[in-house]
Design a protein around this motif. Structure first.
Motif, PDB file in Angstrom:
ATOM      1  N   ASN A 266       0.817  -1.218   0.000  1.00 47.70           N
ATOM      2  CA  ASN A 266       0.000   0.000   0.000  1.00 47.70           C
ATOM      3  C   ASN A 266       0.852   1.271   0.000  1.00 47.70           C
ATOM      4  O   ASN A 266       0.393   2.351   0.378  1.00 47.70           O
ATOM      5  CB  ASN A 266      -0.962   0.005   1.193  1.00 47.70           C
ATOM      6  N   VAL A 267       2.111   1.137  -0.408  1.00 48.80           N
ATOM      7  CA  VAL A 267       3.009   2.286  -0.545  1.00 48.80           C
ATOM      8  C   VAL A 267       3.508   2.341  -1.984  1.00 48.80           C
ATOM      9  O   VAL A 267       3.993   1.343  -2.520  1.00 48.80           O
ATOM     10  CB  VAL A 267       4.210   2.180   0.421  1.00 48.80           C
ATOM     11  N   VAL A 268       3.349   3.510  -2.623  1.00 50.55           N
ATOM     12  CA  VAL A 268       3.822   3.714  -3.996  1.00 50.55           C
ATOM     13  C   VAL A 268       5.081   4.572  -3.937  1.00 50.55           C
ATOM     14  O   VAL A 268       5.043   5.701  -3.433  1.00 50.55           O
ATOM     15  CB  VAL A 268       2.744   4.397  -4.859  1.00 50.55           C
ATOM     16  N   LEU A 269       6.190   4.036  -4.425  1.00 48.39           N
ATOM     17  CA  LEU A 269       7.471   4.731  -4.390  1.00 48.39           C
ATOM     18  C   LEU A 269       7.918   5.066  -5.809  1.00 48.39           C
ATOM     19  O   LEU A 269       7.957   4.190  -6.678  1.00 48.39           O
ATOM     20  CB  LEU A 269       8.540   3.854  -3.713  1.00 48.39           C
ATOM     21  N   LEU A 270       8.267   6.322  -6.031  1.00 50.84           N
ATOM     22  CA  LEU A 270       8.786   6.766  -7.325  1.00 50.84           C
ATOM     23  C   LEU A 270      10.191   7.334  -7.139  1.00 50.84           C
ATOM     24  O   LEU A 270      10.523   7.868  -6.078  1.00 50.84           O
ATOM     25  CB  LEU A 270       7.870   7.831  -7.930  1.00 50.84           C
ATOM     26  N   PRO A 271      11.030   7.257  -8.188  1.00 52.21           N
ATOM     27  CA  PRO A 271      12.426   7.703  -8.083  1.00 52.21           C
ATOM     28  C   PRO A 271      12.613   9.190  -8.362  1.00 52.21           C
ATOM     29  O   PRO A 271      13.312   9.577  -9.307  1.00 52.21           O
ATOM     30  CB  PRO A 271      13.142   6.827  -9.111  1.00 52.21           C
ATOM     31  N   HIS A 272      12.002  10.043  -7.548  1.00 47.51           N
ATOM     32  CA  HIS A 272      12.152  11.501  -7.651  1.00 47.51           C
ATOM     33  C   HIS A 272      11.904  11.967  -9.087  1.00 47.51           C
ATOM     34  O   HIS A 272      12.731  12.666  -9.675  1.00 47.51           O
ATOM     35  CB  HIS A 272      13.552  11.928  -7.189  1.00 47.51           C
TER      36      HIS A 272
END
Length: 328
Positions: free
Chosen positions: A284-290
């Motif tokens: 439930n966590v969406v991580l993007l590379p800046h």
């Protein structure tokens, strides 16, 4: 005799159109590899250049500025944030600092809305099911998310980007609330249909989505700390496309793991590329590379601002985007 061209050192690869224009106007040293400069390379750059063009991946601190040559008179930052630069020390040494504000507002606001939708509608989980070949067909109860229309959005920091997010969120039917150092003018509040909260604690306790849009300063470090994160409703999600240091990342990870916060969408991190591995594992966590500002149009516009700042400085005038300590 024609005037000697300014010596400009660029610390990272930039879009080709920007590098070409820099080469036409100045005696420019471009970066061959798309990697950050080493400390030794940065020292050489500040010792020899008239103008340094760094990015957020370069730390321009007092120690580095203490080794600068006499010719260095402008740091034309390729980026809006300048928390990577010791602006006060630069000013003491007679070195101007400029940045590239405004051009990334819409790109970052778009990505904020994308993250809100990605978390609340469980888009990455759906992508994963398809990529792994695990989809067996439609089902009434599969991957149920929640609609964002009618939800309360609490914006932390109502500058250019915060206001752009507010406009987008209103179109999606969200109720816009905000906390800011200074309250907006009544006519701006009315246009944005935004409700002001003087107390950040009271606001975060009542929101369905919190979106962080404040700069990194000593006063905003861990502004969303463990105590304040615990005020969020268990059904709430938090989005951050500004600066990672604003949120206590370890506390956020713990609270999501224990179900006290419903999820998060993050494009920035407290320790740069060193993301908490437990955070990476949470569905439930969406991580993007800046990549909030990563559009070709935005990157070229950033370069155009850098060029205008350098050219204006070369012509003996104050760069239009000069940054002074009082602004921070």
């Amino acid at each position: 005799m024609p005037r000697e061209r300014l010596s400009v050192v660029v610390t990272r690869r930039l879009p080709e159109a920007v590098e070409t224009r820099l080469s036409e106007l100045f005696d420019v040293q471009l970066r061959d590899e798309d990697t950050p400069m080493s400390q030794e390379e940065l020292v050489t750059a500040v010792q020899n250049a008239d103008v340094l063009v760094p990015t957020v991946t370069d730390t321009i601190d007092g120690g580095l500025l203490g080794q600068a040559g006499e010719n260095l008179r402008l740091i034309a930052n390729y980026g809006a944030g300048v928390d990577n630069i010791d602006v006060a020390t630069a000013r003491q040494r007679g070195i101007l600092v400029s940045n590239t504000p405004g051009v990334l507002t819409d790109d970052t606001a778009d990505m904020t809305m994308a993250l809100i939708l990605a978390v609340t509608r469980r888009i990455p989980e759906g992508v994963s099911v398809m990529q792994q070949g695990e989809w067996s067909g439609w089902a009434p109860t599969a991957l149920l998310g929640g609609r964002i229309g009618g939800r309360r959005l609490g914006i932390l920091g109502m500058g250019r980007i915060g206001q752009a997010v507010a406009r987008r969120a209103s179109v999606f039917g969200m109720q816009v609330h905000y906390h800011n150092r200074r309250r907006l003018r009544p006519e701006v509040e009315e246009e944005l249909e935004a409700t002001y909260w003087e107390s950040l604690d009271q606001m975060v306790a009542r929101m369905d989505v919190i979106s962080v849009h404040c700069p990194s300063t000593p006063s905003t470090f861990h502004l969303m700390n463990a105590r304040r994160l615990k005020l969020l409703k268990p059904s709430a999600v938090i989005i951050n496309t500004s600066r990672g240091e604003v949120i206590d990342e370890n506390a956020l990870t713990r609270l999501i793991r224990t179900g006290e916060i419903a999820g998060a969408g993050l494009d920035v991190y407290e320790h740069g590329t060193q993301v908490n591995p437990r955070l990476r594992q949470l569905p439930n966590v969406v991580l993007l590379p800046h990549m909030g500002s990563a559009t070709l149009e935005g990157r070229i516009e950033m370069g155009e601002k850098v060029i205008i700042n350098i050219k204006t400085f070369e012509d003996g005038h104050r760069p239009p985007d000069q940054v002074v300590p009082a602004m921070l």
